[in-house]
Every structure is written in C-alpha cells, then in structure tokens.
Design a protein around this motif. Sequence first.
Motif, mmCIF file in Angstrom:
data_model
loop_
_atom_site.group_PDB
_atom_site.id
_atom_site.type_symbol
_atom_site.label_atom_id
_atom_site.label_comp_id
_atom_site.label_asym_id
_atom_site.label_seq_id
_atom_site.Cartn_x
_atom_site.Cartn_y
_atom_site.Cartn_z
ATOM 1 N N LEU A 31 43.342 21.197 5.297
ATOM 2 C CA LEU A 31 43.808 20.686 6.592
ATOM 3 C C LEU A 31 44.569 19.375 6.410
ATOM 4 N N ASN A 32 44.021 18.490 5.591
ATOM 5 C CA ASN A 32 44.649 17.170 5.468
ATOM 6 C C ASN A 32 45.979 17.234 4.738
ATOM 7 N N PRO B 152 47.110 19.055 13.756
ATOM 8 C CA PRO B 152 47.164 17.970 12.765
ATOM 9 C C PRO B 152 46.638 16.635 13.250
ATOM 10 N N TYR B 153 46.296 16.518 14.525
ATOM 11 C CA TYR B 153 45.846 15.221 15.051
ATOM 12 C C TYR B 153 44.340 15.119 14.973
ATOM 13 N N GLY B 154 43.845 14.291 14.061
ATOM 14 C CA GLY B 154 42.407 14.226 13.825
ATOM 15 C C GLY B 154 41.965 15.482 13.102
ATOM 16 N N GLU B 155 40.716 15.489 12.665
ATOM 17 C CA GLU B 155 40.177 16.705 12.058
ATOM 18 C C GLU B 155 39.876 17.674 13.185
ATOM 19 N N PRO B 156 40.324 18.930 13.078
ATOM 20 C CA PRO B 156 40.003 19.877 14.157
ATOM 21 C C PRO B 156 38.516 20.228 14.159
ATOM 22 N N GLN B 157 38.064 20.756 15.266
ATOM 23 C CA GLN B 157 36.644 21.096 15.388
ATOM 24 C C GLN B 157 36.384 22.438 14.718
ATOM 25 N N LEU C 293 38.642 20.882 4.442
ATOM 26 C CA LEU C 293 39.112 19.566 4.877
ATOM 27 C C LEU C 293 40.347 19.138 4.082
#
Lengths: 420, 420, 420
Positions: free
Chosen positions: B379-380, B348-353, B376
């Motif tokens: 994920l968000n 959850p920290y930043g958008e994953p790669q 996206l």
Amino acid sequence: MISLIERLFPITRSITGDGVRETLSIINEHIPLVVHEVPSGTSVLDWTVPPEWNVGEAWIRDSSGRTVVDLVDSNLHLVSYSIPVHTNLPLDELQQHLHSLPDRPDLIPYRTSYYTETWGFCLSHRLRETLADGEYEVFIGSTLEPGSLTYAEHVVAGDSTGEIIVSSHVCHPSLANDNLSGVAVAVALAQRLASNTRGRLTTRFVFAPGTIGTITWLERNRDQIGRIQAGFTLVSLADGAPLTYKRTFDGRSVIDRAAALVLEESDVSHRFLDFYPYGYDERHYNSPGFRLPVGSFMRSVHGQTPEYHTSGDNLDLVDPAQLEEALDVLTRVIEVVDRNLTYVNQAPYGEPQLGKRGLYEAIGGKNIADLQLAMLWVLNLSDGEHDLLAIAERSDLPFDTVAEAADLLAETGLVQESVP
Amino acid sequence: MISLIERLFPITRSITGDGVRETLSIINEHIPLVVHEVPSGTSVLDWTVPPEWNVGEAWIRDSSGRTVVDLVDSNLHLVSYSIPVHTNLPLDELQQHLHSLPDRPDLIPYRTSYYTETWGFCLSHRLRETLADGEYEVFIGSTLEPGSLTYAEHVVAGDSTGEIIVSSHVCHPSLANDNLSGVAVAVALAQRLASNTRGRLTTRFVFAPGTIGTITWLERNRDQIGRIQAGFTLVSLADGAPLTYKRTFDGRSVIDRAAALVLEESDVSHRFLDFYPYGYDERHYNSPGFRLPVGSFMRSVHGQTPEYHTSGDNLDLVDPAQLEEALDVLTRVIEVVDRNLTYVNQAPYGEPQLGKRGLYEAIGGKNIADLQLAMLWVLNLSDGEHDLLAIAERSDLPFDTVAEAADLLAETGLVQESVP
Amino acid sequence: MISLIERLFPITRSITGDGVRETLSIINEHIPLVVHEVPSGTSVLDWTVPPEWNVGEAWIRDSSGRTVVDLVDSNLHLVSYSIPVHTNLPLDELQQHLHSLPDRPDLIPYRTSYYTETWGFCLSHRLRETLADGEYEVFIGSTLEPGSLTYAEHVVAGDSTGEIIVSSHVCHPSLANDNLSGVAVAVALAQRLASNTRGRLTTRFVFAPGTIGTITWLERNRDQIGRIQAGFTLVSLADGAPLTYKRTFDGRSVIDRAAALVLEESDVSHRFLDFYPYGYDERHYNSPGFRLPVGSFMRSVHGQTPEYHTSGDNLDLVDPAQLEEALDVLTRVIEVVDRNLTYVNQAPYGEPQLGKRGLYEAIGGKNIADLQLAMLWVLNLSDGEHDLLAIAERSDLPFDTVAEAADLLAETGLVQESVP
C-alpha cells in the motif's frame, strides 16, 4: 513529566470515550488545548468514526461467586471495545474469549477489537491456568453508542505559517511507556518552546487516538497540510533503550537531516531506522497520498520488548533521566529545523572582501578560526540549493557555528534569505 | 539434459552448415522449433551472412603416409571455416597452419576463421612436438559456397505481447559446457514453462549461431524488440563454478533485480558480474543502438578456465546437478519477472481500513504477521513508481509474500495494476 | 626548477609593488609573459585594487643604538603592507606591534595587513624574549601610494578555443614551498607543453598575487571564462608530503576525473581532498558565481605543517625529486584532459564487424587482448554520454589503451567525435 504520567496511568482510555476526555482535561491543566469532538459515523478518509465506547464494571466470577478477573484491578483485563455482556458459560466457551501470554506467564496482554463486535478478557497465563472447570458468570458493563471521537491540539505560534507537527497517541490505557511517555514529553516540549524565544515556525501538537484519531485529523486538515515542513510522532521514550529516530518515507527531508545532525553532534546514545509503514501514526502521515515529512522518535521499538503491550509496561519502566534526555534532544531538533534557512550569496563572484565589512581578522597569514571558515562555507554554498543543514553536513562544522556565520553575513547584506 | 548434450556433442557445428541444421533438428524432437534460413550475402546490421561452410574429410599425413591428424578423431582438429586444400608442403610451412597450446600440451584448442580465408589444424602440443621434418600431405574436403545461415525460435506464449528472450548459441562443435549446456538448459526450461500455468509474458527461445546468428535475428526483429522486457543468454552451465549472473548495461533493469533477488533468496552458491561488452551474445543485445535488458547466466566465465575452448571442454566436465540447479533458478527468475507488476494504491490517503475488507486480524495489539506487513508495504509503495521487486527489496520481505499481499489487495480493489 | 626557486627566494614580494614585477621579469626569461598592470583604485568584483606598496629599509633599534630586527636579514621581519613609520616608543608599546610564535620559538612568522592600515614586525620568539625594557627606535621606509597591481599570463596554444587554466600565486616573499615551488613547476610545465605536440586545448598560465590578483584576473576575463574546461592552482609542491589533489566544487568535473585516474594509474604516493572554500585561489574560481572546474595540486596542506607561513619554509624544504614527480603527473593530467573526447558510435546496432576493417585478429577462439577489449568498450559506451575518462573508469582499462582504441575506431569511421 513523571507526575503527569503517574496521574494519567490509571485512566481507562480507548480510541473514544470519557477516558480520552479525562486525559485531555488533565493535559489542559499544563498547556491550553483546543479539543475537537467528531461524531460517530463521520467519514474520515477510508474510515468511519466508530460508536463511542465507555465501560463501568467488568468482571468474571466462578461458580462459587468469587471474582477471578476484575477491570478494577487492571484496565488491561478487558479487551478494548468489548460489547456489553452478562451471561453464564462453561470454561471451555469462556476460554475462546480469553487472551494470555504462555511465554510471559505473569503479564496481562493488551488487546483491542475496535472494528469487530466481540468481547474478551486478558489475564496472566498463570491465572488462566488456575481456572477450574465449571460455569462462569461474565459481566461487561460497557456501552457502544453514537457519541464522538475526541482529539486535541495545542499550538506554539511562530512568525510564519510554516508548521512543525508533534503527534502523540492518547488511546492506550494503563501502558506507561507506550504511550504516556510520549504524551508527557510532548507536554513538556510545548512548555519549553513557549518559554523560549518565538520561533520562525509554528509548532502544532496533536493529541489523538492512534490511527482513527490521526486519520480524522488528516481528513479535517487536508487543506492545511501544505504548511507542514517537518514533524514527528513521539512514543515509548521512557525506557532504557538508545534514543531512536525513524526516518520519513523520503529519508532526506529536513526533519531527517536535523535529527541526524543533532543526534550525531550530541553524546546521546542513539540509532536510526529507515522508514517502514508500520509502527505508529507516522504511517498515515507518510502514506502515498500525503507523504508528509513526519519521522518518529522512540526508544525501544514497538513489539520488540517483552513488556510491549502488556502489564509489564508500567510505571517501573519509566526512567526520568531518559525522558529528560529525549526532551533536550527534541528541543534542539526543533531549534535546528526552525533555524534551517536557505540563503543566497549577494556577492557570488569570487570571495567577497570580508575585511572591509569587519568580518575578517585584520592581520592575515595565520590559521583560520571556525567561525571565519563557516562564513566561507556559507558564502560558497549559498547558491540557493543548500540550506544551513546541508552546509553543516558538507563542512563538518557545528550547526550553530554555521548559523552564526549566516547571521553575521546576513547582517552585512552579503547573503539574503531565499524566498522559496 | 545430459542425454541431449551427449547426442549433440559429436556433431561438427559451425556458424552455418549442416551441423547447425542437424542440431536444430534434434532439439525439435523435444520442443517445436520454427527454423529460419537466411541466404549467404544477406546484409544484417553491420555484417553480411557468409557463404555456407561444410566439411567431409580433413587430415594431415606424414611422408610415410601415416595420418597424424584426422577430423574423425575430433572436430576441433580443423580450424572452422577452413578453405578446401589438397597440397604437399614441408613441416616448416605446415607449422604456420598449426595451432596448439604449449601451456596445456594435452589439449586441442578450438580455433575459427569465419571471415578471413585461410586454413589450419589444431592439435595437442605434445603431438605437434613429435612431428618430424619432412613433407606432409594436407587434405581439407570443405565447401564454402552460397547457402544459408540457420537459426530457430521456440515460443512459450503468455497473455500479453511483452516478451522474455532466452538466447543460446548453437555454433560450437564438440564443446560440452560452452555451449551444449546452455542449449540443453534452454530446452528444459522451455519444457518446464510449457507445463506451468500460462504466464503474463511470452518467453521466446532463440537458438542461433554466435554473433552472426544473433545479429541476423536482431536485424530481422528490429520492429519487434520494443516488446522485450527482459532476457538472458545461457552458456557454460554444467561446470562446478558458482551460478553467475552478468548484469545488463543498465544494471538495474527488471532482469537484473529479479536475478539478484532470486539468487539472494536462494541457498545457491552464486556471484554477480557487471556488464562488459565481451563474452557472448548479450554484447549485441546491449549495444548502444538496442540497449535491450538482456543479462547472462553462466558458471565459469569464458576464457578463465584451462578447459575453455579446448578439447578439455568435454562430457567429463558436465555435472547433472549443476544443470538442474541452474534450471530451477532460471524457472524462478522467469516467474518473478512475470509476476513483477506495478500497482497503484486506490486509497492513498492514510492507511486504508484493512479490517472492514477482511484483510486484518480482528483482535489487535499483537505483533504483525509477514503477510500483513507486506500489505502495508505494498500500500505504501504503490505510488506508481515501485514495482513488486522494488517493494521486496525495500521491505526485505520474500518476493512471494509481497506478491501474495498485492493479490489480496488487488482482489479488494485497494490497489490496481498500473497501466504503463 | 631549483635554480629558479633559489633566484626568486630573496625578493621582497607582496600583492603589489616592484617585488612582483622583478619576479615576473625573471619568469619571463624562461617563458614569454604578457604582463598586466591594473591601477590602484580599480573596482574588481567585490574588491578594490589597493595602493601600491614598496619598502626600502625597515628596522628596530634598542636604546643603545643596536639594530635588533632588520628587514635585510629576512623579508619576513616586516608585516607586509606596513605603513611608513619612524618613531621612538617604549618596549610595552612596541610589543603590540610584534608577532612571534611561542610554540615554535626559532621561527619568524609571516604576517600581512593589506587592507587595514597598521605596521608591525615579525621575529622569532627566542629573540623577542631577549628584548630589554627601554626605549626603541622603529623605522619603516615603506611607501603606500597610487600605483598598480601586476599580474602576468603565458599561453600554450592549442587547436581549439577551449582552455585549461594553471594558476599560481606570486605574492609571497621568502617562502620557498608556498609558493615558489608552485611558480617553478608552472614554468617547467609550460616549457614541457610547448615542447610536446600541439594539443587540442589551449593552456593558460596565470601568475598573479593571491586573492586580489586572481579576483582582478576574473574581473577582466569574465566574458572569456566560458572557455575554461579544466584548471588547477599549484602550491607547495616541494615538500615530502604525498601529492595531493583537492577537488573542484563539483567534484566530478573532467579535471577531477583526470586527476583521479592519473594518480591512481601511477605509482605516485597521493591523496585526495574534497573541495572546501579555503586554501588558495581555487576558492575564487569555484565561487558560486563562477563555479569554474578548477582543482588544486599541492603536497602539504596549508596551515598543517610547522613550517607553514614561517621562516621554516625555506630552501632546505625543497626536494627536487618531489618537484619532478609533480611535474610529470601534471603533464600527464593535462594530456588526459586534452585527449578526453566523447565519441558517438556510427554503427550502434549490434557489435560492428571489426574484422572486415582490419581491427580484429583473423583467428578467433583465443582470449582477447586489452586493445581489442578497449575497442569493444569504446563502441559500447560511445552513446554520446560517456567521454573516454568514463570509459576508462568503467572498463578499468588504462586510459591510453582506451584512447588508442578510440583513435583506431575513429580512423575507420566507426566512431565520430561528438560535437557538444
């Protein structure tokens, strides 16, 4: 701002490499930067800092030896992070490495391949169509080696440890609006804040490559981010579109309310967008693990203009008046966030007697002035649950009038700043 | 569906008796039913199962011996639950037992008296006006005796114990739209679900007499109703009105949001009604002691058409295309409810790669495709507080795209299903 | 109401003094009052009860001995709380003590200076412009001495200790609409409530000078205010503007919802204003320390008509029909607040069997009557979280129908009053 954009425009930037360093070095001539280098291979959140990429020459020559595409002509010609190549190949194989835009045949697209090892060239579709069958020589004098990712910070200190983040990406090569405009406005904003009265909040400017740079900054500042009370990314502020504010995930945080109030109090053509998890680095700030109150200011929206990520995004697109207008609005937004305290009424039972404190006109019976009305609103809403923005919103009075009323009341002790 | 309606139409049904049994027996030829018999006198919630009612002949003859009203002509002619009668009486006394509709003189009304011992006949107003003064012979060959109330269930099993309830009432005699249409669509829906891939949720079909049947079902299933995650009653689906969804008491439960999304994503003419505690059995499911998330699908609204509860609600009113359209929408609503999981982002920290997991196009710089945008969004918003319906609503992306994105992310472990 | 207004109109009132006492004495002829005297110098919340002010003669004479301004002609001529003066002074010095309205040259303004020691005269601008240069003699036979502030209460007792507050200010001199209209409607409302069936709630009428009187009342009733369940101030009810309800700070309290429902169910021309901390004594009731649910009924809004606080606010402005209309609405609002109980369904599982309790028509199948529909709404929403106002709002049924349904259900024990 124009001259800074013009100076930074020709530099071949990517997410790592000397282009970023040169860019930051030029910014440093205007505002002092602390530059950070983070080695390739470092784990940052879910990502890894990639090898450093630099490039010298890059070109395509036809069988007659004529150079048909050359990095010297436009640094968009080379797919960013292309691996080193020197080879001969026939047109049909070359075609698989070419990128163009059939619907905008005169524009060179901007393409990247940071995390997949490949190479490619971008060119106008009109040029691509002229390529004759035959053998082509391709040369890419790039290096992809252990090095570091570079980002920088500039701080305008305030009286408290609370922070406002201003974030702009510095990875795009010769694209003027996206995002040299954002960089230039950030620099000018830092200068203006430094020349103003010292504020309550510290404003931290982050100049970092898109995504991986911000991811790296977040990784290295995880224990500091509780300080962030507001923020925004800056991008594409030079074109003719209305000034656009994209809200944070929360949508009702201080920056959202300050941006709404400032734009609505102004006569600036503007619009608002709800948060969506795409666009620029606001997506990382607003990810579920962080949910930082970071919005975004822009004009045209990424991907929605024909010039987006093409050679059409050049200096011709830059309108100095639009940059100035954005700068004025941003300065004001930061002032409002900085001034947005919450007070607690110390005489909350009934309306206090303003007259004996010199806060009310001696002769009664007439209509009330805005400032006096603002005092009544501040007194009534200062129950610990309403900040000055909330009072301005509910009273429909100008923010400055509300803030001036709060100052007058605070001087007499009728309200006190709420300590969270 | 049409042939089932035609076959069930002539049967003399009421809230108990052989008409209900014969109806359930015919349904059982299409989908296997578990039939329940609950003895008269049984306490069910605030009610008591009444005596069982059956009827043979019922008629009115004039002084010349001519039969002027006969149950054989229409089973609406007799007030349901009329007590047995064989008597002679003058017209003015008979009039007190007659029901007709002066404003719709050609239609026979449908009337019942389940809980007050009385008798009566329903007839067209035109016929009623021809009745001459004089003595009439009345015969009602009904029985009201200890027996049982009959209802049935059919289950399409899913992988979990969570349930969707589909409820339709089977007590109305020769009324085609209300509610043989609901019964026929329920049967077809059960068949279609059985032929599809096994779902996560179990779908339970309840065929019960209105009110007393559902009250009985609720009494006997009180310890199971915690399993119900969504549901709806089905009624009056054959006429020409737009497909109508009546919300649950809550108004924002999964079934409400699924119905809204499916109808709005479709090109089906539709409308929404807020919950009101009248209509059909949804009133019992939504009573304050239960507050079950059970909405209702219908076309024309009860009581708002001239044919409602009259002989005008006959086979001419049934439009096969309208039944099919409803069936398609309901199938889709159940699919969406079944698919509506809540996920938690594991990075959850930043958008994953996404790129290193093969979830992102290698060449960047271009506009994003819907599926990638949906990833996206998933994920968000996968912070444990948003189900897929909420993500589809906020992103304005098609539900299927959002669900596909969630599947892709779940396969790589980037999101995991939230265990409530 | 008209004759009371006419009788009170000539009295020279201020926030203290014999004018207030005479006013209350006349009101006492219509409804019995308990009159309170609070000594000058008493601390009340953030304020102090001022010296008592009374005045006999007050005039200005020109150099020829002609009286050009005389309190006898209008009690607006003297700035309220003017200190005693007897002096001669030239016109230019006199001008600094004169108040007029250049934009409304025929009207005498109303001005006060309760808390700053000064003196002044108010006059029409037309008269002021005729004043010739020269010496003027000024006499103000006022006294400003220790005395007391006077206010009064009248109570219409109900069955519980819960209270409704009706508050009107009695400090304005010859101003008819603001606020003799409010006083007269309050008196008539008290009489009407006394003649109606005894209610559940006690209604307390407060007649007090504006601000300082209400501040004093709040100070002396701090330990009782928990009883206040609703209230309103009454002001300016005689003019031609629509009946206007200004909401409480909360905006959704019982009085807000009752006022909205009554006005919307009526055919009275009306409008609503959100709370703002200015206007009349509702600002003190709604201050952050109290937050009492006290709204305000008015017609024209203070400060927004040319007659506001001038000699134009005279008996010509008073329309008896407007007073009667306001009285009817206020009576109804109090009835609704009084009747607005919250019930709890005692048979909450499924719809209870209304028929066996004589609450449902014996013959079923027809459309439902409003009262029966209201019973279903009351049963469904009586979960302890919805009062009758909430049920009327959600069902869109008339409040009286909902209340009648609740009464019928309560008689059979199906619902019981919720004890908070």
